[in-house]
Design a protein around this motif. Structure first.
Motif, mmCIF file in Angstrom:
data_model
loop_
_atom_site.group_PDB
_atom_site.id
_atom_site.type_symbol
_atom_site.label_atom_id
_atom_site.label_comp_id
_atom_site.label_asym_id
_atom_site.label_seq_id
_atom_site.Cartn_x
_atom_site.Cartn_y
_atom_site.Cartn_z
ATOM 1 N N LEU A 66 32.631 43.994 110.251
ATOM 2 C CA LEU A 66 33.438 42.936 111.010
ATOM 3 C C LEU A 66 34.358 43.398 111.811
ATOM 4 C CD1 LEU A 66 34.692 40.940 107.765
ATOM 5 C CD2 LEU A 66 33.813 39.823 109.405
ATOM 6 N N ASP A 67 35.221 44.537 111.585
ATOM 7 C CA ASP A 67 36.500 44.869 112.179
ATOM 8 C C ASP A 67 36.651 46.337 112.320
ATOM 9 O OD1 ASP A 67 36.946 44.607 109.664
ATOM 10 O OD2 ASP A 67 38.619 43.082 109.804
ATOM 11 N N GLU A 68 37.639 46.611 113.112
ATOM 12 C CA GLU A 68 38.015 48.041 113.254
ATOM 13 C C GLU A 68 39.498 47.920 114.078
ATOM 14 O OE1 GLU A 68 38.709 51.043 112.204
ATOM 15 O OE2 GLU A 68 36.709 51.954 112.464
ATOM 16 N N TYR A 69 40.436 48.851 113.628
ATOM 17 C CA TYR A 69 41.719 49.067 114.234
ATOM 18 C C TYR A 69 41.446 49.695 115.404
ATOM 19 C CZ TYR A 69 44.239 48.641 109.479
ATOM 20 O OH TYR A 69 44.685 48.239 108.478
ATOM 21 N N LYS A 70 42.377 49.008 116.453
ATOM 22 C CA LYS A 70 42.147 49.666 117.925
ATOM 23 C C LYS A 70 42.961 50.906 117.804
ATOM 24 C CE LYS A 70 42.414 48.589 122.530
ATOM 25 N NZ LYS A 70 43.574 48.115 123.447
ATOM 26 N N GLY A 71 42.454 52.091 118.495
ATOM 27 C CA GLY A 71 43.349 53.256 118.517
ATOM 28 C C GLY A 71 43.125 54.221 117.460
ATOM 29 N N LEU A 72 42.496 53.962 116.445
ATOM 30 C CA LEU A 72 42.198 54.750 115.377
ATOM 31 C C LEU A 72 40.969 55.677 115.597
ATOM 32 C CD1 LEU A 72 43.276 53.854 111.580
ATOM 33 C CD2 LEU A 72 44.505 55.539 113.336
ATOM 34 N N PRO A 73 40.927 56.995 115.788
ATOM 35 C CA PRO A 73 39.574 57.684 115.744
ATOM 36 C C PRO A 73 38.783 57.486 114.474
ATOM 37 C CG PRO A 73 41.548 59.169 115.608
ATOM 38 C CD PRO A 73 41.908 57.887 115.584
ATOM 39 N N ARG A 74 37.265 57.687 114.468
ATOM 40 C CA ARG A 74 36.658 57.588 113.329
ATOM 41 C C ARG A 74 36.892 58.350 112.357
ATOM 42 N NH1 ARG A 74 30.737 57.055 116.170
ATOM 43 N NH2 ARG A 74 30.886 54.916 116.702
ATOM 44 N N THR A 75 37.373 59.699 112.632
ATOM 45 C CA THR A 75 37.779 60.632 111.816
ATOM 46 C C THR A 75 39.110 60.533 110.756
ATOM 47 O OG1 THR A 75 38.918 61.605 113.572
ATOM 48 C CG2 THR A 75 36.531 62.602 113.136
ATOM 49 N N ASN A 76 39.686 59.248 111.296
ATOM 50 C CA ASN A 76 40.917 58.945 110.655
ATOM 51 C C ASN A 76 40.599 58.122 109.196
ATOM 52 O OD1 ASN A 76 43.251 57.468 109.415
ATOM 53 N ND2 ASN A 76 44.258 58.278 111.451
ATOM 54 N N ASP A 77 41.141 58.636 108.307
ATOM 55 C CA ASP A 77 40.547 58.282 106.979
ATOM 56 C C ASP A 77 40.815 56.711 106.809
ATOM 57 O OD1 ASP A 77 43.184 58.464 106.236
ATOM 58 O OD2 ASP A 77 42.841 59.920 104.513
ATOM 59 N N GLN A 78 41.607 56.234 107.498
ATOM 60 C CA GLN A 78 42.145 54.790 107.541
ATOM 61 C C GLN A 78 41.292 53.982 108.467
ATOM 62 O OE1 GLN A 78 43.676 53.637 105.111
ATOM 63 N NE2 GLN A 78 44.104 55.705 104.150
ATOM 64 N N SER A 79 40.548 54.494 109.175
ATOM 65 C CA SER A 79 39.360 53.678 110.074
ATOM 66 C C SER A 79 38.383 53.021 109.187
ATOM 67 C CB SER A 79 38.878 54.609 111.118
ATOM 68 O OG SER A 79 37.809 55.633 110.644
ATOM 69 N N TYR A 80 38.023 52.115 109.457
ATOM 70 C CA TYR A 80 36.848 51.275 108.858
ATOM 71 C C TYR A 80 35.645 51.883 109.139
ATOM 72 C CZ TYR A 80 40.421 47.503 108.145
ATOM 73 O OH TYR A 80 41.519 46.778 107.903
ATOM 74 N N TYR A 81 35.402 52.873 110.092
ATOM 75 C CA TYR A 81 34.109 53.598 110.196
ATOM 76 C C TYR A 81 34.090 54.729 109.184
ATOM 77 C CZ TYR A 81 31.273 57.098 112.236
ATOM 78 O OH TYR A 81 29.991 57.908 112.368
ATOM 79 N N TYR A 82 35.275 55.320 108.853
ATOM 80 C CA TYR A 82 35.659 56.090 107.857
ATOM 81 C C TYR A 82 35.590 55.282 106.477
ATOM 82 C CZ TYR A 82 37.379 60.366 105.417
ATOM 83 O OH TYR A 82 37.585 61.594 104.590
ATOM 84 N N PHE A 83 35.792 54.422 106.226
ATOM 85 C CA PHE A 83 35.433 53.606 105.055
ATOM 86 C C PHE A 83 34.156 53.276 104.689
ATOM 87 C CE2 PHE A 83 35.096 49.897 102.669
ATOM 88 C CZ PHE A 83 36.111 49.780 101.757
#
Ligand code: F6R
Length: 243
Positions: A66-83
């Motif tokens: 659905l979504d992703e934070y703008k400006g957070l890299p994928r490697t950040n453990d709070q990114s939705y990619y990471y999740f």
């Protein structure tokens, strides 16, 4: 709308995972729309359990988040990619090439949102969209007051969403202030929608969203107009709707 009442969080997760499993079993090359947040974690755990038992095969499944934070890299453990990798993708046999999350590191919002919308179209649309429900009625990051007709776009997060999400960051200042999200129009185009809710702190918004007027002030209320929505909630979240 079909409503299923679950005893507790585990039962809600099992019921929701059952609906997703049925989709994957009936159409192995389906497109699943996925959500992050705390509510679907148990659903993903249940899917992983069934996958480990040999009951589920994700090899042909495609996903769009659905979504992703703008400006957070994928490697950040709070990114939705990471999740998504942590809770589902890295635990089942899904092809990483077939998993899609908006690219929060693309600074050009128009370019990224256009690409994402086109991607969903090229996949033939979403067969089953999983949603959580924000305390203010948001779905994805579609906050109260946004137009219903929007496709994937960049949003400024509201104070209440930043407040709700700050528990995951060092402080409220560290919570990203913008996100890319599928719009209400994108979500409404999914063939089927599954929304999961748990806990007494969702009881008021469940009542307003699904038994109140359809209004952009409560973005999830639009789901009343979709012809294939299933709500799975635990007793606490459904407490105010007399089910
Ligand atoms: C997550 C998302 C959000 C959450 C909602 C509920 O991808 O788009 O709309 O579904 O904020 O979050 P939880 O489940 O943490 O209460």
């Amino acid at each position: 709308m079909k409503i299923y009442k679950a005893k507790d969080y585990k039962d809600m997760s099992r019921k929701a995972a059952n609906i997703i499993s049925a989709q994957v079993i009936m159409k192995p090359n389906c497109v699943l729309g996925l959500a992050t947040g705390s509510t679907p974690i148990g659903t993903y755990d249940q899917l992983v359990e069934w996958y480990n038992k040999g009951d589920l095969d994700f090899s042909e499944v495609t996903t769009v988040n659905l979504d992703e934070y703008k400006g957070l890299p994928r490697t950040n453990d709070q990114s939705y990619y990471y999740f998504m990798h942590q809770h589902l993708f890295d635990r089942v046999n899904i092809d990483p090439e077939r998993t899609n999350v908006p690219n929060g590191m693309e600074p050009d919002a128009e370019k990224e949102c256009g690409r994402y919308e086109e991607l969903i179209r090229s996949l033939g649309g979403v067969d089953l969209q999983l949603l959580g429900l924000g305390h203010n009625g948001h779905i994805g990051f579609n906050e109260p007051g946004e137009a219903f007709e929007k496709e994937t776009h960049c949003v400024d997060l509201t104070e209440s969403t930043i407040e709700a999400n700050k528990r995951f960051f060092a402080s409220a200042d560290d919570v990203p202030k913008q996100a890319y999200t599928m719009g209400i129009k994108t979500i409404m185009q999914a063939k089927k929608i599954l929304i999961v809710v748990n806990g007494e702190n969702k009881a008021d918004i469940v009542e307003r969203a699904f038994f109140g007027p359809v209004t952009p002030e409560v973005p999830a209320s639009i789901l009343q107009l979709h012809n294939d929505v299933t709500l799975v909630g635990d007793e606490a979240a459904l407490a105010k709707i007399g089910i």
